[in-house]
Design a protein around this motif. Structure first.
Motif, mmCIF file in Angstrom:
data_model
loop_
_atom_site.group_PDB
_atom_site.id
_atom_site.type_symbol
_atom_site.label_atom_id
_atom_site.label_comp_id
_atom_site.label_asym_id
_atom_site.label_seq_id
_atom_site.Cartn_x
_atom_site.Cartn_y
_atom_site.Cartn_z
ATOM 1 N N GLY A 47 0.756 -1.247 0.000
ATOM 2 C CA GLY A 47 0.000 0.000 0.000
ATOM 3 C C GLY A 47 0.784 1.293 0.000
ATOM 4 N N LEU A 48 2.095 1.226 -0.159
ATOM 5 C CA LEU A 48 2.883 2.455 -0.210
ATOM 6 C C LEU A 48 3.169 2.847 -1.653
ATOM 7 N N THR A 49 3.462 4.101 -1.864
ATOM 8 C CA THR A 49 3.889 4.580 -3.163
ATOM 9 C C THR A 49 5.080 5.509 -2.945
ATOM 10 N N GLU A 55 12.669 19.279 -8.865
ATOM 11 C CA GLU A 55 13.636 20.370 -8.700
ATOM 12 C C GLU A 55 13.413 21.085 -7.368
ATOM 13 N N ALA A 56 12.175 21.083 -6.892
ATOM 14 C CA ALA A 56 11.825 21.827 -5.692
ATOM 15 C C ALA A 56 11.866 21.004 -4.401
ATOM 16 N N ALA A 57 11.743 19.694 -4.503
ATOM 17 C CA ALA A 57 11.654 18.874 -3.288
ATOM 18 C C ALA A 57 12.283 17.514 -3.516
ATOM 19 N N GLY A 58 12.628 16.872 -2.429
ATOM 20 C CA GLY A 58 13.275 15.571 -2.489
ATOM 21 C C GLY A 58 12.289 14.424 -2.596
ATOM 22 N N GLU A 59 12.849 13.217 -2.572
ATOM 23 C CA GLU A 59 12.021 12.017 -2.698
ATOM 24 C C GLU A 59 11.322 11.723 -1.386
ATOM 25 N N GLY A 60 10.336 10.819 -1.472
ATOM 26 C CA GLY A 60 9.594 10.473 -0.275
ATOM 27 C C GLY A 60 8.766 9.222 -0.476
ATOM 28 N N VAL A 61 7.895 8.988 0.489
ATOM 29 C CA VAL A 61 7.018 7.814 0.459
ATOM 30 C C VAL A 61 5.698 8.218 1.119
ATOM 31 N N ARG A 62 4.615 7.663 0.582
ATOM 32 C CA ARG A 62 3.301 7.946 1.162
ATOM 33 C C ARG A 62 2.375 6.776 0.896
ATOM 34 N N GLY A 127 14.942 18.995 7.488
ATOM 35 C CA GLY A 127 14.918 18.444 6.139
ATOM 36 C C GLY A 127 13.795 17.525 5.737
ATOM 37 N N VAL A 128 12.751 17.359 6.563
ATOM 38 C CA VAL A 128 11.662 16.445 6.201
ATOM 39 C C VAL A 128 10.323 17.182 6.241
ATOM 40 N N VAL A 129 9.536 16.960 5.204
ATOM 41 C CA VAL A 129 8.196 17.534 5.108
ATOM 42 C C VAL A 129 7.185 16.411 5.319
ATOM 43 N N ILE A 130 6.185 16.684 6.132
ATOM 44 C CA ILE A 130 5.085 15.735 6.311
ATOM 45 C C ILE A 130 4.005 16.092 5.300
ATOM 46 N N LEU A 131 3.607 15.111 4.511
ATOM 47 C CA LEU A 131 2.612 15.317 3.455
ATOM 48 C C LEU A 131 1.226 14.953 3.975
ATOM 49 N N ALA A 135 -7.283 14.046 -1.532
ATOM 50 C CA ALA A 135 -8.500 13.331 -1.950
ATOM 51 C C ALA A 135 -8.198 11.983 -2.581
ATOM 52 N N ASP A 136 -7.081 11.880 -3.317
ATOM 53 C CA ASP A 136 -6.808 10.640 -4.055
ATOM 54 C C ASP A 136 -5.526 9.926 -3.644
ATOM 55 N N ILE A 137 -4.853 10.430 -2.613
ATOM 56 C CA ILE A 137 -3.607 9.788 -2.172
ATOM 57 C C ILE A 137 -3.427 10.016 -0.675
ATOM 58 N N GLY A 138 -2.775 9.064 -0.028
ATOM 59 C CA GLY A 138 -2.627 9.123 1.413
ATOM 60 C C GLY A 138 -1.504 10.024 1.902
ATOM 61 N N ALA A 139 -1.404 10.146 3.202
ATOM 62 C CA ALA A 139 -0.380 10.955 3.859
ATOM 63 C C ALA A 139 0.994 10.307 3.687
ATOM 64 N N GLY A 140 2.041 11.067 3.968
ATOM 65 C CA GLY A 140 3.386 10.525 3.855
ATOM 66 C C GLY A 140 4.447 11.522 4.270
ATOM 67 N N VAL A 141 5.674 11.230 3.886
ATOM 68 C CA VAL A 141 6.817 12.088 4.213
ATOM 69 C C VAL A 141 7.732 12.193 3.000
#
Length: 151
Positions: A47-49, A55-62, A127-131, A135-141
Motif C-alpha cells: 500500500g505504499l507509493t 527540482e523543488a523537493a526531495g524524494e519520499g514515500v506515502r 529536512g523532512v516535510v510531512i505530506l 483526496a486521491d492519495i494518502g499521507a506521507g513524508v
C-alpha cells in the motif's frame, strides 16, 4: 510506515534479513538491484507509493490511497527518515520523549497540538516535510530538498 520488523519485511520481499540490512547501510557501494526491486515491489503491494524528487523537493514515500490518517500519524515516519531517536528529537525540539512517544502511537486519545506543531517544525527545519492526505492519495513524508549525489 508499515510497522514491520526487518525479518517480516525481508520475508515479504523474498530476500534475507542480512541482504536487507546491507541495503540499509548508508555507505554501501553497489546495492543489489534485484533485491532493491523486490523490496520496492513488496512495499508497493502493502500500500505504499514512492514520491520522486523534483527540482523543488526531495524524494519520499506515502500511502497509495487515502486512509483517514492525519499528519500527526506521520511523525514517527518523519523521525525515522532523519534517523533520529526519541531522545535526539526530544533534545532538538524541547518536547519530552514520552510526549513524542504518545503522539506517535496510533491509538492516542488526544493530540497535544502545540507539541505536534513544534515537532513538525523541527522535522521541517532538519529536512523532512510531512505530506497531508489528499483526496486521491494518502499521507506521507518526503525530503524537503533534493539530495545531491556525492561526487
Amino acid at each position: 510506515m508499515l510497522g514491520l520488523k526487518q525479518s517480516d519485511l525481508a520475508s515479504k520481499a523474498m530476500i534475507t534479513r542480512s541482504v536487507l540490512l546491507g541495503l540499509e547501510q548508508p555507505g554501501r557501494k553497489h546495492p543489489d538491484q534485484l533485491a532493491l526491486f523486490q523490496l520496492r515491489d513488496a512495499l508497493i503491494r502493502d500500500g505504499l507509493t514512492f514520491v520522486d524528487a523534483t527540482e523543488a523537493a526531495g524524494e519520499g514515500v506515502r500511502w497509495a490511497k487515502p486512509s483517514g490518517k492525519v499528519w500527526v500519524d506521520c511523525l514517527k515516519d518523519a523521525r525515522a527518515m532523519l534517523g533520529y531517536s526519541l531522545d535526539e528529537l526530544s533534545e532538538k525540539s524541547g518536547v519530552g520523549r514520552y510526549v513524542i512517544a504518545r503522539l506517535e502511537k496510533t491509538d492516542r486519545k488526544r493530540i497535544n497540538e502545540e507539541a505536534a506543531r513544534r515537532l513538525r517544525d523541527v522535522l521541517f527545519d532538519n529536512g523532512v516535510v510531512i505530506l497531508a492526505e489528499e483526496a486521491d492519495i494518502g499521507a506521507g513524508v518526503r525530503l524537503r530538498s533534493r539530495v545531491r549525489p556525492a561526487k
